[in-house]
Write a protein that holds these residues in place. Structure first.
Motif, PDB file in Angstrom:
ATOM      1  N   GLN A 253       1.011  -1.447   0.216  1.00 16.40           N
ATOM      2  CA  GLN A 253       0.052   0.263   0.157  1.00 16.40           C
ATOM      3  C   GLN A 253       0.992   1.490  -0.188  1.00 16.40           C
ATOM      4  O   GLN A 253       1.929   0.910   0.241  1.00 16.40           O
ATOM      5  N   HIS A 254      -0.170   2.768   0.028  1.00 13.72           N
ATOM      6  CA  HIS A 254       1.139   4.166  -0.740  1.00 13.72           C
ATOM      7  C   HIS A 254       0.445   4.608   0.618  1.00 13.72           C
ATOM      8  O   HIS A 254      -1.312   5.048   1.074  1.00 13.72           O
ATOM      9  N   ILE A 255       1.474   5.016   0.997  1.00  9.99           N
ATOM     10  CA  ILE A 255       1.054   6.256   2.436  1.00  9.99           C
ATOM     11  C   ILE A 255       1.614   7.090   2.025  1.00  9.99           C
ATOM     12  O   ILE A 255       2.577   7.136   1.907  1.00  9.99           O
ATOM     13  N   SER A 256       0.681   8.093   1.839  1.00  7.35           N
ATOM     14  CA  SER A 256       0.972   9.867   1.344  1.00  7.35           C
ATOM     15  C   SER A 256       1.222  10.000   2.330  1.00  7.35           C
ATOM     16  O   SER A 256       1.434  10.150   3.688  1.00  7.35           O
ATOM     17  N   ALA A 257       1.824  11.390   1.591  1.00 10.82           N
ATOM     18  CA  ALA A 257       2.291  12.475   2.784  1.00 10.82           C
ATOM     19  C   ALA A 257       1.097  13.205   2.778  1.00 10.82           C
ATOM     20  O   ALA A 257       1.093  13.916   4.862  1.00 10.82           O
ATOM     21  N   ALA A 258      -0.202  13.172   2.406  1.00 10.23           N
ATOM     22  CA  ALA A 258      -1.213  13.790   3.147  1.00 10.23           C
ATOM     23  C   ALA A 258      -2.078  12.884   4.189  1.00 10.23           C
ATOM     24  O   ALA A 258      -2.658  13.638   5.126  1.00 10.23           O
ATOM     25  N   TRP A 259      -1.645  11.956   4.492  1.00 10.73           N
ATOM     26  CA  TRP A 259      -2.169  10.933   4.920  1.00 10.73           C
ATOM     27  C   TRP A 259      -1.152  10.951   6.392  1.00 10.73           C
ATOM     28  O   TRP A 259      -1.907  11.293   7.749  1.00 10.73           O
ATOM     29  N   LEU A 260      -0.129  10.989   6.745  1.00  3.21           N
ATOM     30  CA  LEU A 260       0.545  11.767   7.252  1.00  3.21           C
ATOM     31  C   LEU A 260       0.379  12.465   7.967  1.00  3.21           C
ATOM     32  O   LEU A 260       0.400  13.535   9.229  1.00  3.21           O
ATOM     33  N   ASN A 261       0.055  13.778   6.992  1.00  6.25           N
ATOM     34  CA  ASN A 261      -0.164  15.337   7.778  1.00  6.25           C
ATOM     35  C   ASN A 261      -1.236  14.836   8.372  1.00  6.25           C
ATOM     36  O   ASN A 261      -1.108  15.759   9.741  1.00  6.25           O
ATOM     37  N   GLN A 262      -2.573  13.778   8.208  1.00  4.90           N
ATOM     38  CA  GLN A 262      -4.247  14.100   8.883  1.00  4.90           C
ATOM     39  C   GLN A 262      -3.156  13.588  10.387  1.00  4.90           C
ATOM     40  O   GLN A 262      -3.972  13.792  11.254  1.00  4.90           O
ATOM     41  N   ARG A 263      -2.420  12.570  10.291  1.00  3.09           N
ATOM     42  CA  ARG A 263      -2.575  11.581  11.523  1.00  3.09           C
ATOM     43  C   ARG A 263      -1.023  12.357  12.151  1.00  3.09           C
ATOM     44  O   ARG A 263      -1.297  12.589  13.538  1.00  3.09           O
ATOM     45  N   PHE A 265      -0.296  16.003  12.136  1.00  2.00           N
ATOM     46  CA  PHE A 265      -0.042  16.901  12.280  1.00  2.00           C
ATOM     47  C   PHE A 265      -1.373  17.703  12.302  1.00  2.00           C
ATOM     48  O   PHE A 265      -1.592  19.218  12.705  1.00  2.00           O
ATOM     49  N   ALA A 266      -2.882  17.198  12.594  1.00  2.40           N
ATOM     50  CA  ALA A 266      -4.149  17.716  12.616  1.00  2.40           C
ATOM     51  C   ALA A 266      -3.883  18.338  13.351  1.00  2.40           C
ATOM     52  O   ALA A 266      -3.382  18.105  14.673  1.00  2.40           O
ATOM     53  N   GLY A 267      -4.856  19.704  12.952  1.00  5.64           N
ATOM     54  CA  GLY A 267      -4.760  20.406  15.161  1.00  5.64           C
ATOM     55  C   GLY A 267      -4.088  21.649  15.148  1.00  5.64           C
ATOM     56  O   GLY A 267      -4.030  21.923  15.885  1.00  5.64           O
ATOM     57  N   ARG A 268      -3.062  21.472  14.994  1.00  6.89           N
ATOM     58  CA  ARG A 268      -1.766  22.230  15.674  1.00  6.89           C
ATOM     59  C   ARG A 268      -1.902  23.742  14.716  1.00  6.89           C
ATOM     60  O   ARG A 268      -2.329  23.550  13.894  1.00  6.89           O
ATOM     61  N   THR A 269      -1.207  23.953  15.641  1.00  4.83           N
ATOM     62  CA  THR A 269      -1.604  25.677  15.526  1.00  4.83           C
ATOM     63  C   THR A 269      -0.813  26.628  15.169  1.00  4.83           C
ATOM     64  O   THR A 269      -0.784  27.691  14.608  1.00  4.83           O
ATOM     65  N   ASP A 270       0.766  25.818  15.089  1.00  3.60           N
ATOM     66  CA  ASP A 270       1.910  26.209  14.066  1.00  3.60           C
ATOM     67  C   ASP A 270       2.148  26.473  12.631  1.00  3.60           C
ATOM     68  O   ASP A 270       2.651  26.600  12.031  1.00  3.60           O
ATOM     69  N   GLY A 271       1.130  25.403  11.857  1.00  2.00           N
ATOM     70  CA  GLY A 271       0.930  25.096  10.695  1.00  2.00           C
ATOM     71  C   GLY A 271       2.056  24.230  10.213  1.00  2.00           C
ATOM     72  O   GLY A 271       2.258  23.860   8.991  1.00  2.00           O
ATOM     73  N   LEU A 272       2.644  23.393  11.331  1.00  2.00           N
ATOM     74  CA  LEU A 272       2.842  22.799  11.013  1.00  2.00           C
ATOM     75  C   LEU A 272       3.104  21.213  10.245  1.00  2.00           C
ATOM     76  O   LEU A 272       2.682  20.811  10.897  1.00  2.00           O
ATOM     77  N   ARG A 273       3.428  21.114   9.064  1.00  2.00           N
ATOM     78  CA  ARG A 273       2.958  20.313   7.818  1.00  2.00           C
ATOM     79  C   ARG A 273       4.266  20.067   6.860  1.00  2.00           C
ATOM     80  O   ARG A 273       4.950  20.904   6.954  1.00  2.00           O
ATOM     81  N   MET A 274       4.186  18.660   6.736  1.00  2.00           N
ATOM     82  CA  MET A 274       4.778  18.197   5.567  1.00  2.00           C
ATOM     83  C   MET A 274       5.447  18.136   4.630  1.00  2.00           C
ATOM     84  O   MET A 274       3.583  18.499   4.068  1.00  2.00           O
ATOM     85  N   ALA A 275       6.065  18.246   3.394  1.00  2.00           N
ATOM     86  CA  ALA A 275       5.627  18.429   2.326  1.00  2.00           C
ATOM     87  C   ALA A 275       5.087  17.664   0.694  1.00  2.00           C
ATOM     88  O   ALA A 275       5.431  16.588   2.062  1.00  2.00           O
ATOM     89  N   THR A 276       4.436  17.435   0.482  1.00  2.00           N
ATOM     90  CA  THR A 276       4.596  16.596  -1.414  1.00  2.00           C
ATOM     91  C   THR A 276       5.854  16.399  -1.342  1.00  2.00           C
ATOM     92  O   THR A 276       6.551  17.006  -1.122  1.00  2.00           O
TER      93      THR A 276
END
Length: 285
Positions: A253-263, A265-276
């Protein structure tokens, strides 16, 4: 390996360790990964925070990607250990600090760190200097890829049991290998014992990157080229899944950057997220 010269870790391994430390020092809690032991292992100049590649703002996406993939791997290893898996192989281990940071999990496993002989001797010496040493359950496995050493033969010599399930991880490696070498690696993974799990990162082609992310990844590619570690291989997620299927890995299976961001970094107030750009392949044998 007594005559093998000691060589400092390459710039990529050092940068990963420093970014993990930077996350703890500059990003708001809760931290995705708590790792400052890697900073100790790196033995970098005390002015490391002043390096251009340690700019807290300019490296946000990359720093987030490094800690997210590391956290995902550690969650995976902890889960598999709870299911009775007792072997963990880290290919291209660099300055990985899992064994020192998470001994409550690592000591229940046999952990195999695979790396080039020179940098691994350097790390062994550094572990001794810091008082961690190399416990019986941690096996440092030197492999000279340029000399044609067989990873699996040397793992077996270090005690790896190919008849028992394992977690095998290869992060930040596939982009430096040819397509043929990556295909051969996947074929070898497909031969692991049933119940084994592979987690492997890969880079997507630059044309698939978000416009905001593309300049940063192009700069990283230029830096890798200048350091003598050029990025060679890129895959779309479909291409990577197809390559895995051709190698005999049917449950991939493919684990995407979007999925990792949701798992992570969701709800963070500092905007920290990984890039595609860097994605994960996970396969169960």
């Amino acid at each position: 390996m007594a005559d093998e010269p000691i060589a400092a870790p390459d710039s990529s391994a050092e940068r990963v360790a420093l970014w993990r430390a930077l996350h703890v020092q500059v990003d708001q809690p809760p931290h995705v990964l708590e790792d400052e032991i890697g900073l100790q292992l790196a033995a970098s100049d005390e002015r490391w925070r002043q390096r251009p590649d340690m700019d807290p703002v300019g490296t946000t996406w990359f720093r987030a990607a490094i800690v997210a993939r590391a956290r995902f791997i550690e969650d995976l290893v902890a889960e598999q250990a709870s299911h009775g898996v007792t072997q963990y192989v880290i290919l291209g281990a660099g300055l990985d600090s899992f064994a020192q940071r998470r001994p409550e999990i690592a000591a229940r496993l046999r952990v195999y760190e695979v790396d080039q002989p020179g940098p691994q001797l350097w790390k062994r010496r550094r572990l001794d200097e810091l008082g961690y040493g190399v416990p019986e359950w941690l096996r440092l496995v030197p492999v000279d890829f340029e000399a044609g050493d067989s990873v699996w033969e040397l793992l077996a010599a270090a005690g790896f049991d190919a008849g028992q399930p394992a977690v095998v991880v290869s992060t930040g490696v596939s982009m430096y290998l040819t397509h043929a070498a990556n295909a051969a690696s996947l074929q070898a993974f497909a031969g692991l014992a049933p119940g084994s799990t592979l987690a492997m990162t890969f880079l997507v082609p630059t044309e698939l990157l978000d416009d905001a992310n593309r300049p940063g990844f192009e700069a990283a590619a230029r830096g890798a080229q200048a350091a003598g570690l050029p990025f060679i291989s890129f895959y779309t997620p479909d291409e990577m899944l197809e390559l895995a299927g051709q190698a005999g890995l049917r449950d991939a299976q493919h684990i995407s950057a979007a999925w990792l961001n949701q798992r992570y970094f969701a709800g963070r107030t500092d905007g920290l997220r990984m890039a595609t750009g860097e994605e994960l392949l996970v396969a169960t044998i």
